[in-house]
Motif scaffolding. Structure first.
Motif, PDB file in Angstrom:
ATOM      1  N   TYR A 194       0.367  -1.026   0.020  1.00 19.86           N
ATOM      2  CA  TYR A 194       0.459  -0.499  -0.128  1.00 19.86           C
ATOM      3  C   TYR A 194       0.793   1.763  -0.224  1.00 19.86           C
ATOM      4  N   LEU A 195       2.220   0.951   0.559  1.00 20.93           N
ATOM      5  CA  LEU A 195       2.811   2.713   0.778  1.00 20.93           C
ATOM      6  C   LEU A 195       3.929   2.443  -0.289  1.00 20.93           C
ATOM      7  N   GLY A 196       3.655   1.894  -1.666  1.00 16.35           N
ATOM      8  CA  GLY A 196       4.962   1.918  -2.424  1.00 16.35           C
ATOM      9  C   GLY A 196       6.099   1.941  -2.136  1.00 16.35           C
ATOM     10  N   TRP A 197       7.040   1.255  -1.102  1.00 17.62           N
ATOM     11  CA  TRP A 197       7.748   0.566  -0.924  1.00 17.62           C
ATOM     12  C   TRP A 197       8.266  -0.434  -2.171  1.00 17.62           C
ATOM     13  N   GLU A 198       9.416  -0.589  -2.813  1.00 16.57           N
ATOM     14  CA  GLU A 198      10.462  -1.063  -3.705  1.00 16.57           C
ATOM     15  C   GLU A 198      10.299  -2.332  -3.211  1.00 16.57           C
ATOM     16  N   GLN A 199      10.914  -2.682  -2.435  1.00 18.45           N
ATOM     17  CA  GLN A 199      10.808  -4.112  -1.308  1.00 18.45           C
ATOM     18  C   GLN A 199      11.119  -3.986   0.022  1.00 18.45           C
ATOM     19  N   GLY A 200      10.834  -5.107   1.257  1.00 20.57           N
ATOM     20  CA  GLY A 200      11.231  -5.168   1.557  1.00 20.57           C
ATOM     21  C   GLY A 200      11.909  -4.327   2.370  1.00 20.57           C
ATOM     22  N   ILE A 201      12.025  -3.551   4.009  1.00 16.63           N
ATOM     23  CA  ILE A 201      12.904  -2.992   4.646  1.00 16.63           C
ATOM     24  C   ILE A 201      13.665  -3.552   5.914  1.00 16.63           C
ATOM     25  N   ASP A 202      14.612  -3.951   5.889  1.00 11.31           N
ATOM     26  CA  ASP A 202      15.409  -4.762   7.019  1.00 11.31           C
ATOM     27  C   ASP A 202      15.403  -4.018   8.121  1.00 11.31           C
ATOM     28  N   PHE A 203      14.135  -3.886   9.252  1.00  5.99           N
ATOM     29  CA  PHE A 203      14.141  -3.004   9.830  1.00  5.99           C
ATOM     30  C   PHE A 203      15.178  -3.491  10.997  1.00  5.99           C
ATOM     31  N   LEU A 204      15.498  -4.371  11.417  1.00  3.28           N
ATOM     32  CA  LEU A 204      16.791  -5.027  12.649  1.00  3.28           C
ATOM     33  C   LEU A 204      17.445  -5.778  11.620  1.00  3.28           C
ATOM     34  N   GLY A 205      18.035  -5.005  10.907  1.00 10.70           N
ATOM     35  CA  GLY A 205      19.318  -5.620  10.728  1.00 10.70           C
ATOM     36  C   GLY A 205      19.904  -5.080  10.074  1.00 10.70           C
ATOM     37  N   ARG A 206      19.796  -3.671   9.407  1.00 10.15           N
ATOM     38  CA  ARG A 206      20.758  -2.793   8.681  1.00 10.15           C
ATOM     39  C   ARG A 206      20.464  -1.120   9.500  1.00 10.15           C
ATOM     40  N   GLU A 207      21.775  -0.596   8.966  1.00 13.95           N
ATOM     41  CA  GLU A 207      21.251   0.663   9.469  1.00 13.95           C
ATOM     42  C   GLU A 207      20.455   1.729   9.335  1.00 13.95           C
ATOM     43  N   PRO A 208      20.352   3.182   8.931  1.00  7.19           N
ATOM     44  CA  PRO A 208      19.838   2.714  10.865  1.00  7.19           C
ATOM     45  C   PRO A 208      18.938   2.511  11.685  1.00  7.19           C
ATOM     46  N   TYR A 209      18.184   2.021  10.462  1.00  6.17           N
ATOM     47  CA  TYR A 209      16.826   1.621  10.882  1.00  6.17           C
ATOM     48  C   TYR A 209      17.104   0.239  12.185  1.00  6.17           C
ATOM     49  N   ALA A 210      17.500   0.119  12.968  1.00  5.73           N
ATOM     50  CA  ALA A 210      17.832  -0.624  13.716  1.00  5.73           C
ATOM     51  C   ALA A 210      17.644  -0.379  15.166  1.00  5.73           C
ATOM     52  N   LEU A 211      18.468   0.805  15.266  1.00  4.38           N
ATOM     53  CA  LEU A 211      19.200   1.346  16.041  1.00  4.38           C
ATOM     54  C   LEU A 211      17.640   2.705  15.936  1.00  4.38           C
ATOM     55  N   ILE A 212      16.601   3.306  15.652  1.00  8.74           N
ATOM     56  CA  ILE A 212      15.470   3.521  15.558  1.00  8.74           C
ATOM     57  C   ILE A 212      14.085   2.540  15.774  1.00  8.74           C
ATOM     58  N   THR A 213      14.392   1.109  15.092  1.00  8.18           N
ATOM     59  CA  THR A 213      13.682   0.350  15.768  1.00  8.18           C
ATOM     60  C   THR A 213      13.422  -0.448  16.976  1.00  8.18           C
ATOM     61  N   VAL A 214      14.735  -0.481  17.822  1.00 11.14           N
ATOM     62  CA  VAL A 214      15.140  -0.900  18.801  1.00 11.14           C
ATOM     63  C   VAL A 214      14.395   0.519  19.907  1.00 11.14           C
ATOM     64  N   ILE A 215      14.889   1.746  19.347  1.00  9.99           N
ATOM     65  CA  ILE A 215      13.878   2.436  20.747  1.00  9.99           C
ATOM     66  C   ILE A 215      12.910   2.512  20.936  1.00  9.99           C
ATOM     67  N   VAL A 216      12.139   2.652  19.581  1.00  4.63           N
ATOM     68  CA  VAL A 216      10.951   2.667  19.390  1.00  4.63           C
ATOM     69  C   VAL A 216      10.481   1.026  20.284  1.00  4.63           C
ATOM     70  N   TYR A 217      10.505   0.366  19.951  1.00  5.84           N
ATOM     71  CA  TYR A 217       9.948  -1.010  20.737  1.00  5.84           C
ATOM     72  C   TYR A 217      10.400  -0.928  22.347  1.00  5.84           C
ATOM     73  N   GLU A 218      11.130  -0.491  22.511  1.00  7.60           N
ATOM     74  CA  GLU A 218      11.903   0.546  23.386  1.00  7.60           C
ATOM     75  C   GLU A 218      10.750   1.204  24.642  1.00  7.60           C
ATOM     76  N   ILE A 219      10.465   2.798  23.567  1.00  5.22           N
ATOM     77  CA  ILE A 219       9.150   3.402  24.115  1.00  5.22           C
ATOM     78  C   ILE A 219       8.003   2.648  24.284  1.00  5.22           C
ATOM     79  N   TRP A 220       7.360   1.946  22.763  1.00  2.56           N
ATOM     80  CA  TRP A 220       6.484   1.003  23.186  1.00  2.56           C
ATOM     81  C   TRP A 220       6.205   0.596  24.803  1.00  2.56           C
ATOM     82  N   ARG A 221       7.099  -0.447  24.494  1.00  2.00           N
ATOM     83  CA  ARG A 221       7.689  -1.467  26.120  1.00  2.00           C
ATOM     84  C   ARG A 221       7.150  -0.405  27.665  1.00  2.00           C
ATOM     85  N   TYR A 222       7.630   0.474  27.333  1.00  2.00           N
ATOM     86  CA  TYR A 222       8.008   1.147  28.847  1.00  2.00           C
ATOM     87  C   TYR A 222       7.272   2.674  29.047  1.00  2.00           C
TER      88      TYR A 222
END
Lengths: 311, 288
Positions: free
Chosen positions: A162-190
């Protein structure tokens, strides 16, 4: 374990104690003694031992054979402080700590404000908001991992469909997505943790001042900024302190999500790798001690700052 | 339209949008976990966008497989759950036996050293798990408790005691001391007063504190990883699930079934004591 009782004759220093005070001292130490003993055993002694180990070039076999009697050295500290990996992990830890602390407190605050007035379903919603905090970290981390998977994860499926991404993003395996993702997760959890504190504090707030402000023609935004938030400052200060300490030393969340890969190696994960990966107890201990010192400096600066702001 | 009424309307709209989005963000992962645990893996791979699977699509094979012992081709989750239940229960009972009398003494009695004990507990808060993990791990290896549920239980007490003492103390501070004084005049000892009067009065707080301790122990991961990695028959649920995730041939749907199994007991317990728990945790926040 209750020997502490006998070694502390309550009236020794001040002989004019009453009989009931002496009895209280005896009963008192029999009540707190066992707990103090176990806390000493599993927390105080380990902390002191970490300190000793950090000055020794020790592996398991050395510690098992010689106990504390290994030769002393400063090598662990020199190695730690001169390695680039260490400073990088400190930098990542600081970014991670600052963003998750601010993020979870802000989100918790807004959520508590939004739920301040009664509405139908508020009780259930409030209970549901705590789910990320009470659920086992292992379970939520794997759900996130599954949701974010580049091949079959729902987030990438939505993105490419739906959002027109060319391909899937490796959220947890690529910089800088990985750090952003773990921060978002931690905010969600706490954020729930901050949320319940703010909710409790808001309940205790007197509405008189707010009504007066309303009569004076204050807008809701002004009311939020000048009436409610100043009264919330003690809670904000307390939460910042608690979250800072907890996040600075966080291990499981990042270990489970990325294993410390792709620019997410925080200090605690590094200590774990030294301990288990290379079974270098000395280096792991020195690393822990330096971490504790950095945290203590950070906390000291924070308390000084809040004190100056309050003055 | 005045600024006041404009902002009032705006914030009302924003509030509901925000709450709706937040509710979805919070609940969706749990919904996803449950749904994925009931679909066959082929369906997930074929269509990752499935959010409401059809009834005939659903399967409980994932659960059957995850619970069955390894000898029957399963993943042994029944055993992991038993181990976790044993460790978490033992740690909780011991924590309560230690922290109830201590909290009573700290809030009720004045004697030499009691202030220092209070300060010790605040200091202990500041020292995080990873720092004590190294020596606790090494020390327990040396005395032979390293790879055992007993060692893990003792380590968990260290994690649950500070917060238990905090919750119990905040509550006991609010109970009037005149009851204790009256009982003392009647000749009751401190231990008797605590058992016969204070504990019954504080029961709601004691139960919520106990369940919070249970949650901490049940959810714990680092110590389990350090202590028990080498001994699969002692794995707790957290450790069992990570090993499941590391296995190359294990499908995601089975992993989700395992996640549901370890989350369900916690949510059940939490549902029972939600109100008391939030009150206990935030005790003192109103005063700032």
């Amino acid at each position: 374990m209750t020997t502490t009782v006998d070694t502390r004759p309550a009236g020794a220093r001040r002989p004019r104690r009453t009989e009931s005070e002496r009895r209280d001292a005896r009963a008192g130490w029999s009540m707190v003694g066992p707990l103090v003993a176990i806390v000493t055993m599993v927390i105080v002694i380990p902390i002191l031992w970490t300190f000793v180990l950090s000055f020794q070039d020790a592996r398991y076999s050395d510690v098992a054979r010689n106990g504390l009697a290994n030769p002393f050295t400063l090598d662990n500290y020199i190695d730690t402080l001169t390695s680039s990996g260490f400073w990088e992990s400190i930098w990542v830890t600081i970014i991670y700590t600052v963003f998750t602390t601010l993020g979870s407190i802000a989100l918790g605050y807004i959520a508590a404000l939004a739920m301040r007035d009664r509405f139908r379903g508020r009780g259930i919603m409030r209970a549901a908001f705590l789910l990320p905090y009470v659920a086992p970290v292992v379970a939520t981390a794997y759900v996130w991992k599954t949701m974010l998977n580049p091949q079959y994860g729902i987030i990438n499926a939505i993105g490419t469909e739906y959002l027109g991404w060319e391909q899937g993003i490796d959220f947890l395996g690529r910089e800088p997505y990985a750090l952003i993702t773990v921060i978002v997760y931690e905010i969600w959890r706490y954020f729930p943790f901050a949320f319940i504190f703010f909710a409790a504090a808001l309940t205790g707030l007197s509405r008189d001042v707010e009504e007066a402000a309303l009569v004076d023609g204050a807008t809701p935004w002004q009311k939020f900024l000048h009436v409610i938030t100043p009264q919330m400052m003690p809670v904000i200060v307390l939460l910042t302190l608690l979250r800072m300490v907890m996040t600075f030393n966080k291990f499981d969340d990042i270990y489970l999500l990325t294993g410390g890969a792709a620019g997410t190696e925080v200090a605690a994960v590094r200590v774990y790798d030294q301990l288990v990966g290379s079974s270098d107890i000395g280096a792991a201990s020195a690393n822990s001690v330096i971490l504790a010192i950095i945290l203590a400096i950070g906390l000291g600066a924070y308390m000084k700052l809040t004190k100056r702001m309050a003055a | 339209m005045t600024m006041v009424s404009f902002q009032t309307t705006l914030f009302r709209v924003l509030k509901w949008v925000f709450l709706a989005l937040l509710a979805i963000t919070v609940v969706f992962p749990f919904y996803y976990m449950v749904v994925m645990s009931f679909v066959p893996i082929q369906d997930l791979l074929r269509n990752p966008l499935t959010l409401v699977p059809e009834i005939q699509q659903l399967t409980i094979d994932t659960y059957r497989q995850v619970v069955a012992p390894e000898s029957e081709g399963g993943f042994g989750f029944a055993r992991f759950m038993r181990n976790s239940a044993i460790v978490a229960t033992a740690a909780t009972v011991l924590t309560m036996l230690l922290s109830i009398p201590a909290s009573y003494a700290m809030t009720r009695m004045r004697f030499a050293g009691v202030k220092k004990v209070g300060a010790l507990f605040i200091a202990v808060y500041m020292f995080p798990q990873i720092i004590i993990a190294v020596p606790v791990f090494v020390g327990f290896q040396i005395i032979g408790l390293g790879t055992s549920l007993v060692g893990l239980t003792i380590a968990y007490i260290a994690l649950t005691v500070p917060v238990s003492v905090h919750m119990l103390r905040s509550y006991l501070r609010g109970l009037p001391e005149s009851i204790d004084e009256a009982a003392m005049i009647d000749g009751a000892t401190r231990w008797q007063i605590m058992r016969k009067i204070t504990v019954p009065l504080a029961m709601p707080t004691i139960i919520s504190t106990a369940l919070y301790s249970f949650m901490i122990a049940w959810n714990e991961f680092l110590f389990a990883l350090l202590f028990l990695s080498a001994k699969p028959e002692l794995w707790t649920v957290s450790l069992g699930l990570t090993r499941l995730a590391d296995g190359q041939e294990v499908s995601r749907t089975i992993l989700m079934a395992g996640s549901v199994l370890i989350t369900a007991p916690i949510i059940l317990l939490y549902g029972l004591v939600e109100r008391w728990l939030t009150e206990g945790l935030t005790a003192g926040a109103e005063k700032g």
